[in-house]
Each structure stands twice: as C-alpha cells, then as structure tokens.
Design an enzyme around this catalytic site. Structure first.
Site, PDB file in Angstrom:
ATOM      1  N   HIS A   5      -6.646  -6.354  16.483  1.00  0.00           N
ATOM      2  CA  HIS A   5      -6.798  -6.330  15.022  1.00  0.00           C
ATOM      3  C   HIS A   5      -5.954  -7.415  14.349  1.00  0.00           C
ATOM      4  O   HIS A   5      -6.414  -8.132  13.452  1.00  0.00           O
ATOM      5  CB  HIS A   5      -6.385  -4.943  14.519  1.00  0.00           C
ATOM      6  CG  HIS A   5      -6.659  -4.701  13.072  1.00  0.00           C
ATOM      7  ND1 HIS A   5      -7.924  -4.479  12.582  1.00  0.00           N
ATOM      8  CD2 HIS A   5      -5.836  -4.642  12.001  1.00  0.00           C
ATOM      9  CE1 HIS A   5      -7.863  -4.298  11.278  1.00  0.00           C
ATOM     10  NE2 HIS A   5      -6.604  -4.388  10.898  1.00  0.00           N
ATOM     11  N   PHE A  53       0.220  -3.471   2.216  1.00  0.00           N
ATOM     12  CA  PHE A  53       0.442  -3.115   3.628  1.00  0.00           C
ATOM     13  C   PHE A  53       1.811  -3.656   4.048  1.00  0.00           C
ATOM     14  O   PHE A  53       2.120  -4.816   3.804  1.00  0.00           O
ATOM     15  CB  PHE A  53      -0.669  -3.744   4.481  1.00  0.00           C
ATOM     16  CG  PHE A  53      -0.962  -2.995   5.750  1.00  0.00           C
ATOM     17  CD1 PHE A  53      -2.118  -2.248   5.869  1.00  0.00           C
ATOM     18  CD2 PHE A  53      -0.090  -3.036   6.820  1.00  0.00           C
ATOM     19  CE1 PHE A  53      -2.406  -1.554   7.043  1.00  0.00           C
ATOM     20  CE2 PHE A  53      -0.361  -2.359   7.990  1.00  0.00           C
ATOM     21  CZ  PHE A  53      -1.534  -1.617   8.110  1.00  0.00           C
TER      22      PHE A  53
HETATM   23  N1  INI Z   1      -2.877  -5.620   6.818  1.00  0.00           N
HETATM   24  C1  INI Z   1      -1.686  -6.225   6.658  1.00  0.00           C
HETATM   25  O1  INI Z   1      -1.422  -6.828   5.596  1.00  0.00           O
HETATM   26  N2  INI Z   1      -0.776  -6.209   7.677  1.00  0.00           N
HETATM   27  C2  INI Z   1      -1.027  -5.570   8.865  1.00  0.00           C
HETATM   28  O2  INI Z   1      -0.130  -5.585   9.746  1.00  0.00           O
HETATM   29  C3  INI Z   1      -2.269  -4.915   9.042  1.00  0.00           C
HETATM   30  N3  INI Z   1      -2.542  -4.229  10.258  1.00  0.00           N
HETATM   31  O3  INI Z   1      -1.761  -4.296  11.213  1.00  0.00           O
HETATM   32  O4  INI Z   1      -3.569  -3.559  10.401  1.00  0.00           O
HETATM   33  C4  INI Z   1      -3.201  -4.957   7.977  1.00  0.00           C
HETATM   34  N4  INI Z   1      -4.392  -4.382   8.088  1.00  0.00           N
HETATM   35  C5  INI Z   1      -5.218  -4.050   6.932  1.00  0.00           C
HETATM   36  C6  INI Z   1      -6.137  -5.182   6.545  1.00  0.00           C
HETATM   37  O5  INI Z   1      -5.407  -6.281   5.979  1.00  0.00           O
HETATM   38  C7  INI Z   1      -7.154  -4.700   5.487  1.00  0.00           C
HETATM   39  O6  INI Z   1      -6.481  -4.310   4.317  1.00  0.00           O
HETATM   40  C8  INI Z   1      -8.002  -3.530   5.990  1.00  0.00           C
HETATM   41  O7  INI Z   1      -8.612  -3.832   7.213  1.00  0.00           O
HETATM   42  C9  INI Z   1      -9.092  -3.168   4.945  1.00  0.00           C
HETATM   43  O8  INI Z   1      -9.951  -4.275   4.686  1.00  0.00           O
END
Ligand code: INI
Length: 160
Positions: A95, A29
């Site tokens: 979130h 991500f």
């Molecule tokens: N994961 C990140 O590493 N950075 C982010 O900014 C982010 N946002 O903003 O949503 C993010 N979300 C995903 C999360 O880490 C999980 O991978 C997802 O919820 C699935 O479990």
C-alpha cells in the site's frame, strides 16, 4: 568558495514571504506527525514575513488526496504557492508504495500544470521513528524545508 563571475545575470529567490498568499494542504493520516510539519511550515512562513491572513490551511484525509486538493487549490487562482504536507509510513503490504508514488507524481503534475510552486513535504518513512526524526527532532522539520522551497521558488518565478 568558487570564483563568482559577477558579470553573469543571476536570478535568485529572496526569502521574504510578505504578501504571499499560500495554501497549506495537510493530510490527517498520521496527524501527530503532519501536525508538527504544519507547525513548522507556518512558523517558517511567519518568521519570513508572511501575514497570517494570507495563510490558509486545507485538511485532506490522507496523502493520496493531496494531489487532487492541491490541483483544485491551484486552479482557484487564490494562491501564489502551495505546501503539501503528509506522512506515509511503511506497513506490511505494498500500500505504501502506491500511496507514495501517486502522491509524488500527482503533486509534481499540479506544479507543472498550473505553473505554481508546490512545496513537497511528504515524509515517506520505513517506520515511526524515521517520521518523528523528520517532524521536528534530530533530522529537522521537513515542513519547514517544504515551505522554504515553495517560498524561494515563488520568488524566482516572479522574475521569469
Ligand atoms: N495515508 C497517509 O497519508 N499515510 C499513510 O501512511 C497511509 N497508509 O499507510 O495507509 C495513508 N493511507 C490512506 C490514503 O492516503 C488514502 O487517504 C486512502 O486510501 C483513501 O483514499
């Protein structure tokens, strides 16, 4: 400079990564940011004497998955240290807060549970500009700092 009492026993970590087996756990991500953190961490470890064959990069989907995968990597016994790298950027909903809190708490738990140093290279930023600044521009590279902290702590632990 303060007075240094040389009669006191001191334990300090030497920043030599030769022979140190390290797992670098990196979230996909925001990979244009986490890729720069990873580049910094790898470059730092190699410049401090690590051999490339001793470094393993492990990719995870997002920051939320970093603790679980760090936990399993620590449990494997293959690594003397881990570096966790991710970037969470605030959006319009809460979130961000949940992901950051669980990630930070989980990584701290991994370190204590397995008695292994885990460099905490998670950017928690209000916007993209802050993340760019911390991924190899004007505020340095937090991947480098996380790798160095892991290295120093690993060398301290060896002496305890
Ligand atoms: N994961 C990140 O590493 N950075 C982010 O900014 C982010 N946002 O903003 O949503 C993010 N979300 C995903 C999360 O880490 C999980 O991978 C997802 O919820 C699935 O479990």
């Amino acid at each position: 400079m303060g007075f240094v009492d040389t009669s006191v026993k001191r334990i300090e970590g030497v920043l030599n990564a030769r022979g140190l087996k390290v797992g670098l756990v990196v979230s996909r991500f925001n990979d244009f940011i986490t890729g720069r953190l990873l580049d910094g961490a790898l470059d730092c470890l190699v410049r401090h004497g690590a051999e490339r064959a001793d470094l393993t990069v492990i990719k995870v989907p997002g920051a939320f998955e970093l603790p679980l995968v760090c936990d399993r990597a620590a449990q494997s016994g293959k690594y003397a240290g881990l570096v966790a790298l991710g970037a969470v950027i605030r959006g319009a909903t809460p979130h961000f807060d949940y992901v950051c809190a669980e990630c930070a708490k989980g990584i701290a738990q991994v370190a204590l549970k397995h008695s292994i140093p885990v460099g905490f290279g998670l950017l928690t930023c209000d916007n993209l500009e802050q993340a760019v600044e911390r991924a190899g521009s004007k505020a340095g590279n937090k991947g480098v700092e996380a790798a160095l902290a892991m290295l120093e702590t690993a060398r301290v632990l060896e002496q305890l």
